[in-house]
Design a protein around this motif. Structure first.
Motif, PDB file in Angstrom:
ATOM      1  N   ASN A   1       0.821  -1.208   0.000  1.00  0.00           N
ATOM      2  CA  ASN A   1       0.000   0.000   0.000  1.00  0.00           C
ATOM      3  C   ASN A   1       0.858   1.263   0.000  1.00  0.00           C
TER       4      ASN A   1
ATOM      5  N   GLU B   1       0.725  12.112   4.016  1.00  0.00           N
ATOM      6  CA  GLU B   1      -0.101  11.014   3.505  1.00  0.00           C
ATOM      7  C   GLU B   1       0.566   9.663   3.744  1.00  0.00           C
TER       8      GLU B   1
ATOM      9  N   GLU C   1       2.605   9.012   6.206  1.00  0.00           N
ATOM     10  CA  GLU C   1       2.482   8.765   7.645  1.00  0.00           C
ATOM     11  C   GLU C   1       1.089   8.223   7.976  1.00  0.00           C
ATOM     12  N   GLU C   2       0.056   8.824   7.392  1.00  0.00           N
ATOM     13  CA  GLU C   2      -1.314   8.371   7.646  1.00  0.00           C
ATOM     14  C   GLU C   2      -1.487   6.918   7.219  1.00  0.00           C
ATOM     15  N   MET C   3      -0.950   6.571   6.059  1.00  0.00           N
ATOM     16  CA  MET C   3      -1.047   5.191   5.572  1.00  0.00           C
ATOM     17  C   MET C   3      -0.279   4.235   6.498  1.00  0.00           C
TER      18      MET C   3
ATOM     19  N   HIS D   1       0.324   4.627   9.713  1.00  0.00           N
ATOM     20  CA  HIS D   1      -0.429   4.459  10.962  1.00  0.00           C
ATOM     21  C   HIS D   1      -1.573   3.466  10.787  1.00  0.00           C
ATOM     22  N   LYS D   2      -2.226   3.505   9.637  1.00  0.00           N
ATOM     23  CA  LYS D   2      -3.299   2.544   9.365  1.00  0.00           C
ATOM     24  C   LYS D   2      -2.758   1.119   9.343  1.00  0.00           C
ATOM     25  N   ALA D   3      -1.490   0.984   8.920  1.00  0.00           N
ATOM     26  CA  ALA D   3      -0.871  -0.345   8.860  1.00  0.00           C
ATOM     27  C   ALA D   3      -0.330  -0.796  10.218  1.00  0.00           C
ATOM     28  N   GLY D   4      -0.427   0.101  11.229  1.00  0.00           N
ATOM     29  CA  GLY D   4      -0.011  -0.298  12.579  1.00  0.00           C
ATOM     30  C   GLY D   4       1.255   0.364  13.099  1.00  0.00           C
TER      31      GLY D   4
ATOM     32  N   LYS E   1       3.580   2.713  15.112  1.00  0.00           N
ATOM     33  CA  LYS E   1       3.463   3.524  16.322  1.00  0.00           C
ATOM     34  C   LYS E   1       4.442   4.696  16.209  1.00  0.00           C
ATOM     35  N   SER E   2       3.953   5.908  16.450  1.00  0.00           N
ATOM     36  CA  SER E   2       4.791   7.098  16.286  1.00  0.00           C
ATOM     37  C   SER E   2       5.797   7.223  17.420  1.00  0.00           C
TER      38      SER E   2
END
Length: 577
Positions: free
Chosen positions: A529, A542, A544-546, A548-551, A553-554
């Motif tokens: 993805n 964008e 970073e958002e993708m 985070h959706k994949a798991g 952790k920041s």
């Protein structure tokens, strides 16, 4: 008004009576003498009282008497101090007592009496007020040496060896006041004198014993400042007089085979010392400044190098993910973060984990910080045409399995690394970005085609180092989740109070409150993805958002968990993350 605010308000009122004005008002000094001292203060940052004493315009007795009369603060002597109750001493941590040369002596209700040599030091009072909470500070004045004697009585002598060593050193002026020419004979002679040798040995040994990574010797117009970097923070040491600068620098040059006659150009050299039963490498940099040569000594102590991935600070899930990707046969794994964030240690530990008889591992570095057995390491030498890119190209003719490139700095190195990854090699390297997603636009900004980035990069890691609270002196305190949420921290606001920890300071941690550092890691695997997204956009937000959706952790969330687990303090988290 609570006592913290009252402490600050009292100090601010006192600050209105500037010391110089007090001394002029009492005819202790003239306006001309004050102007001269203020001019020196602008250059050195030293306390006005110390400057006036050093110039011989006032004595410490006059200073204390003036402060006492003008501010209405009592004076006491060493003989007036009988016994300080342990419950009073425990209110102020030792590292603050030594840092500001003050000590609490009595407590009556909520009034804490503290002996100080400079009651106008707002920074000292603010530091103490932060720790004592609901107590009100009542300062009294005493001689600086008397306060130091009291501190040594209750806490033992601090690092006074340096001052004793300095007192034994006698050197003649290295410069002629008439023509400002440097007398190298005198400098070299002084640099070989036993007390000076002992002083340099003491500086280096103390740094190694306290786990310092660097020693800074900084010349200013009227003084030398010596600082050690311990766990990423610089701490100041007792400083030798300015007249010792040239012999001190020359002694370091002699022990590292640097050019003792060169004072106008930068020099880099190396030395090796033996501490106990181990060798410690020193990497030394000399830089000319307007007030003399500045020296920074990088300490490369093998004992401080961790080559075990499990001890770096990865949480279990992140470590398992990382171990999975470093076993890939080809691709690029990037480690990002600012200078001093532990990237090299992570890469060295990774290579040590992968090192085996059936793997050919090669590195090109600038500089080589530690020698890794069984791994071929090459030093970058631009003057000989050896760069990251040229070294990497030569490696490809040496049948490597795994390659480490110290840093991707330019298009040529990036393209060569991608070529190596696409031709069946596993490549590790570093980038200077603040987080993992930003590594992608950073490569594209080097004119790398997004398709090549998506095809070659398999993982990006961002990391930071946070200081670990000393286990022997850390203490818990309560704070509301509402306050943490107001600070824009990644925590759920339940309205309840939680316990977090801070360091007080003890002998074990050299009064810092911290002992060692640990990494916090942001792991971003480049899945299908994210690869598809890179082909459409390289905007870090964008990506970073993708991720985070994949798991993913920041860094903020991982760091906050370290605070909640009592590993580090809130202050350290805010400083680093």
């Amino acid at each position: 008004m609570d006592n913290k605010m009252e402490n600050k308000a009292i100090t601010k009122r006192k600050r209105r009576y500037f010391l110089g004005e007090m001394l002029i008002e009492t005819n202790a000094i003239t306006q001309k003498q004050l102007d001269e001292a203020l001019e020196i203060q602008l250059k050195t940052g030293d306390r006005l009282g110390n400057i006036l004493k050093n110039l011989g315009y006032v004595t410490e007795d006059v200073l204390l008497e003036t402060l006492s009369q003008q501010l209405g603060i009592p004076r006491i002597s060493l003989a007036d101090i009988k016994e300080i109750p342990s419950e009073v001493l425990s209110l102020v941590p030792e590292f603050l007592i030594r840092r500001h040369n003050l000590i609490p002596v009595s407590l009556k209700d909520t009034d804490l009496t503290i002996i100080m040599s400079d009651p106008l030091d707002i920074f000292a009072i603010d530091d103490v007020a932060l720790f004592i909470g609901d107590y009100r500070i009542n300062p009294v004045i005493a001689f600086e040496d008397d306060i130091r004697k009291i501190i040594d009585k209750y806490y033992g002598e601090n690092v006074i060896d340096m001052e004793k060593t300095i007192d034994k050193i006698q050197v003649k002026a290295a410069e002629s006041e008439e023509d400002k020419t440097i007398d190298l004979t005198k400098i070299t002679s002084a640099a070989g004198e036993a007390p000076l040798v002992n002083l340099v040995n003491h500086i280096i040994l103390k740094a190694i014993q306290t786990g310092a990574s660097d020693i800074h010797i900084e010349p200013y117009e009227y003084k030398i400042r010596i600082r050690n970097r311990i766990d990423g923070i610089l701490y100041e040491l007792p400083s030798p007089p300015k007249k010792l600068l040239l012999p001190l620098v020359s002694r370091i040059k002699i022990m590292s085979n640097a050019d003792i006659t060169e004072h106008r150009r930068a020099q880099d050299s190396r030395a090796k010392v033996i501490v106990g039963n181990r060798e410690v490498d020193l990497r030394i940099s000399f830089i000319p400044t307007v007030f003399g040569e500045r020296v920074v000594i990088r300490i490369l102590d093998p004992r401080s190098l961790y080559l075990d991935l499990t001890k770096l600070g990865f949480d279990e899930d992140s470590l398992n993910t990382y171990k999975k990707y470093i076993k890939y046969p080809y691709g690029i794994i990037l480690v990002t973060g600012p200078t001093g964030s532990g990237k090299t240690t992570t890469l060295y530990s990774t290579l040590a984990t992968l090192n085996s008889i059936d793997k050919n591992i090669m590195t090109v570095e600038d500089p080589i910080e530690y020698l890794l057995p069984g791994i071929s390491q090459q030093q970058v030498k631009p003057d000989l045409g050896v760069t990251f890119a040229s070294g990497l190209r030569s490696f490809l003719r040496q049948d490597p399995d795994i390659i480490m490139v110290g840093e991707i700095r330019d298009k040529e190195t990036a393209e060569t690394s991608i070529h190596a990854a696409l031709t069946g090699h596993l490549v590790f390297s570093t980038l200077h970005t603040n987080d993992a997603p930003s590594a992608i636009p950073r490569l594209v900004s080097m004119d790398i085609v997004p398709f090549l980035v998506a095809s070659s990069v398999i993982m990006v890691i961002a990391q930071r180092l946070v200081r670990v609270l000393c286990p022997k002196c850390k203490e818990g305190y309560h704070i509301s989740t509402s306050i943490l949420k107001e600070m824009n921290l990644p925590i759920e606001d339940t309205g309840e109070k939680i316990t977090i920890y801070r360091g007080i300071g003890c002998e074990h941690c050299f009064q810092t409150g911290y002992h060692g550092r640990i990494g916090i890691f942001e792991i971003m695997p480049i899945d299908d993805n994210i690869k598809d997204l890179i082909l459409k956009t390289t905007y870090a937000g964008e990506i970073e958002e993708m991720a985070h959706k994949a798991g993913m952790k920041s860094l903020k969330k991982i760091g906050m968990k370290r605070v909640l687990d009592g590993v580090t303090s809130l202050e350290e988290y805010l400083r680093v993350v």
